[in-house]
Every structure is written in structure tokens, then in C-alpha cells.
Design an enzyme around this catalytic site. Structure first.
Site, PDB file in Angstrom:
ATOM      1  N   CYS A 159      -3.287   6.865  -4.988  1.00 27.24           N
ATOM      2  CA  CYS A 159      -3.018   5.425  -4.918  1.00 27.24           C
ATOM      3  C   CYS A 159      -1.583   5.105  -5.380  1.00 27.24           C
ATOM      4  O   CYS A 159      -1.277   5.132  -6.583  1.00 27.24           O
ATOM      5  CB  CYS A 159      -4.032   4.621  -5.741  1.00 27.24           C
ATOM      6  SG  CYS A 159      -3.915   2.859  -5.424  1.00 27.24           S
ATOM      7  N   ASP A 206     -10.242   5.267  -3.267  1.00 26.03           N
ATOM      8  CA  ASP A 206      -9.002   5.778  -2.680  1.00 26.03           C
ATOM      9  C   ASP A 206      -9.031   7.302  -2.721  1.00 26.03           C
ATOM     10  O   ASP A 206      -9.168   7.895  -3.795  1.00 26.03           O
ATOM     11  CB  ASP A 206      -7.805   5.231  -3.467  1.00 26.03           C
ATOM     12  CG  ASP A 206      -6.493   5.421  -2.732  1.00 26.03           C
ATOM     13  OD1 ASP A 206      -6.382   6.380  -1.938  1.00 26.03           O
ATOM     14  OD2 ASP A 206      -5.571   4.623  -2.965  1.00 26.03           O
ATOM     15  N   CYS A 231       0.862  -1.180   0.000  1.00 24.33           N
ATOM     16  CA  CYS A 231       0.000   0.000   0.000  1.00 24.33           C
ATOM     17  C   CYS A 231       0.898   1.230   0.000  1.00 24.33           C
ATOM     18  O   CYS A 231       1.646   1.453   0.959  1.00 24.33           O
ATOM     19  CB  CYS A 231      -0.907  -0.018   1.233  1.00 24.33           C
ATOM     20  SG  CYS A 231      -2.040   1.367   1.221  1.00 24.33           S
TER      21      CYS A 231
HETATM   22  O1  PYC Z   1      -1.804   3.777  -2.066  1.00 22.05           O
HETATM   23  O2  PYC Z   1      -1.309   1.790  -2.834  1.00 22.05           O
HETATM   24  C1  PYC Z   1      -2.089   2.585  -2.317  1.00 22.05           C
HETATM   25  C2  PYC Z   1      -3.431   2.104  -1.923  1.00 22.05           C
HETATM   26  C3  PYC Z   1      -3.972   0.885  -2.156  1.00 22.05           C
HETATM   27  C4  PYC Z   1      -5.253   0.897  -1.602  1.00 22.05           C
HETATM   28  C5  PYC Z   1      -5.456   2.131  -1.033  1.00 22.05           C
HETATM   29  N1  PYC Z   1      -4.322   2.852  -1.236  1.00 22.05           N
END
Ligand code: PYC
Length: 323
Positions: A248, A244, A98
Site C-alpha cells: 500500500c 491490499d 493510489c
Molecule cells: O497503494 O496506495 C495504495 C493503495 C490504496 C488502496 C489500494 N492500494
């Protein structure tokens, strides 16, 4: 686990620090989490999955958390050179990696005075990642190797006709769609969410997966940026049905892998990904063994320090489980 009480109403106390990374929340468990034994992050994740799913629900879901929250459980590292192991979890399960959560973990450890600006290694269930904490609070995450698995894959959806996208790995599995006829605005949240749900279930029904049959559980839509310093804006639907709030990190990694595969982004060049709430991640990559090694940079802010209380006789001790 730290417990106290009179036996009839035993209390478990879980110390957490909450932050948001460009809008997306991370809840880092500092103490009071389950004992997952020793081993690698994937060994510990397996035990977490098998024996402590109720802890995940209690920490993330209502009434102590909410659907959009991502949890991060810190464990002793397996390798001497690593700072910590981290296992990410959400309202319905676990995440391989994440990006926003890693920035949240780094910011939380800095808040606690456990790390100084500089470079540190974290172990995750899908591989090691390197973080660089800068004195101004910006955190760069060198993510796991990322790659495109399928180009221009067409899926017949139930309600939105044929949608074409790329399948890519960026630490989680993504379906990346640029042609979707939707406005990427929060005012259009319901329609964006419905489209992404439709695409996700249609991919599963059609047997379209990532490597080794892995479910594609993140759907990412792209459009024009609203800020002048960004190259693109995205909307990402996460596995638990929430979007998100950040751009992300793993999704931006998957995007850069696709851009490279299309000859549209060169190693060392910068990609600036705006999220649906207006936050920005800056990305770039190196190449290693024909795969993209992405680095994502962004900022997190601590929002609260708290102790969660789980009483034995509370009917919602383990939270309201996501349907
Ligand atoms: O920032 O990789 C990320 C992520 C995955 C799910 C929510 N944020």
C-alpha cells in the site's frame, strides 16, 4: 464512449490493461471510458461520481472484474507539464491517490510505449505526483504531502476492546495500529479483516475522523517482517472490504509521516514495507513545509490486455454492485 450495434443491443467496448503491483491489481482504462469534460482531476472526479457510477461498477465489479481491483481512468491533463490525469476507483467508490495504482499506470504506459524511462508528472484529485520510471522497470512515486493528524488515538471497538492507533493522511486516510494481538499472516485473513472492519466502524461511531471530518476508510495493521530485507509487514483493509495485496503506497506514506512525527525515521532514510502477500515497497521522504513528501518505489507486471464488452440488454451490464 465507443459504441456499436444494431440499436436493439448497443455495445460499449472498453479497452483495459491489467497489471499487478507487488500483488495488488490495477485495471487502467485506455479507451471507451466516459467523457468527463475538462478541468482539474477533482472537477472530473465530481462528474464521474455524479453521472458515471455505473461505469465504475461495470469495470471493477463482477462479472468483468473483482472486488480487489483498483481502476485508473486516464484523462487529458489540465497542466501542460503533466503527462496525464488519473482518477482511481474501486469496488465501492473513489480513491484520492493510489500508490500501487500509480506504479501500475506507469508500467502500463511504458508497456504501450507511451513513456520512456525518466521523470513524468501525473495529476490526481488530491494533488500532483511525480513518477520516475527506471530502465529496470522499477517505478518511484513522489506522493502528495503526508502527515499525522492524531497520535495514539484510542477507540473502543465493539468486539476487540480498546484499540489505539494514529490517524494519518498519505493520499487517503489511515488508522495505523501496531498493538493488535493478531498474527499478520494470510492464514489469519478472516480475523484480520474482522478486526479492521470493527475498528473502522468504531472510529466512525465515535466520530473520529481525518481533517475536515473526512472518513478514515483504510485500516492498517503493522507487525514484524517475514523477509530479511524489510523493516515491517502490514495488512491494509481497503474501503470496499478487501485487503491490499501490496504494501500500500499511500499507507506506507502515512506510516513514514508517523515515524517522522515520532522521531523514528529521518528525511532521506529508507523504510522498507512488506505487504501481507510478501511484496515490498521501499520508501523515503523529504520535508516540505513541515510535512513529509514521501517517495515509494516498487514494480508492477502487466497481466492482461482486454476489451470489456457491455451489451445494452445484459442485465449485468453495470456489474454486480457491491452491497
Ligand atoms: O497503494 O496506495 C495504495 C493503495 C490504496 C488502496 C489500494 N492500494
Amino acid at each position: 464512449m465507443r459504441t456499436a450495434g444494431n440499436g436493439r443491443n448497443e455495445i460499449q467496448r472498453v479497452r483495459v490493461i491489467d497489471s499487478h503491483t507487488e500483488g495488488e491489481p490495477t485495471r487502467v482504462v485506455i479507451s471507451g471510458g466516459p467523457d468527463l469534460g475538462s478541468g482539474t482531476a477533482s472537477d472530473r472526479l465530481e462528474r464521474f461520481r455524479q453521472f458515471h457510477d455505473g461505469f465504475r461498477d461495470a469495470v471493477i465489479n463482477e462479472p468483468r472484474g473483482h472486488r480487489a481491483m483498483v481502476g485508473a481512468l486516464l484523462c487529458e491533463p489540465h497542466q501542460e507539464r503533466a503527462l496525464t490525469q488519473v482518477i482511481f476507483f474501486n469496488n465501492v467508490g473513489w480513491l484520492g491517490m493510489c500508490g500501487h495504482g500509480t506504479i501500475g499506470v506507469a508500467t502500463t504506459l511504458a508497456w504501450l510505449g507511451r513513456i520512456e524511462p525518466g521523470s513524468h508528472r501525473l495529476e490526481t484529485p488530491v494533488g500532483d505526483v511525480k513518477i520516475v520510471l527506471r530502465a529496470d522497470g522499477i517505478v518511484s512515486v513522489r506522493n502528495v504531502a503526508s502527515y499525522r493528524w492524531g497520535a495514539a488515538v484510542a477507540v473502543q471497538t465493539r468486539h476487540h476492546g480498546t484499540i489505539t492507533g494514529d490517524v494519518a493522511w498519505g493520499g487517503n486516510w489511515f488508522f495505523l495500529v501496531s498493538e493488535h494481538r493478531q498474527r499478520l499472516e494470510l492464514a489469519n485473513l478472516e480475523a484480520l479483516t474482522a478486526l479492521c472492519h470493527d475498528v473502522r466502524s468504531s472510529l466512525a461511531a465515535a466520530g473520529i475522523t481525518g481533517a475536515a471530518g473526512a472518513e478514515i476508510d483504510h485500516i492498517e495493521l503493522f507487525g514484524d517482517p517475514s523477509r530479511p530485507d524489510a523493516d515491517s509487514r502490514n495488512f491494509v483493509l481497503c474501503p470496499g472490504g478487501e485487503y491490499d495485496r501490496s504494501p500500500c503506497g499511500t499507507g506506507t506514506s502515512a506510516k513514514m509521516a508517523c515515524l517522522w512525527a515520532d522521531g523514528k525515521l529521518a528525511p532521506g532514510a529508507t523504510w522498507r514495507q512488506e505487504g501481507i502477500t510478501g511484496g515490498l515497497f521501499t520508501g523515503s521522504f523529504e520535508l516540505a513545509d513541515g510535512k513529509v513528501l514521501p517517495t515509494i518505489s516498487g514494480r508492477a507486471w502487466v497481466t492482461s490486455e482486454a476489451e470489456l464488452v457491455l451489451q445494452a440488454d445484459d442485465p449485468l451490464r453495470q456489474g454486480i454492485r457491491a452491497p
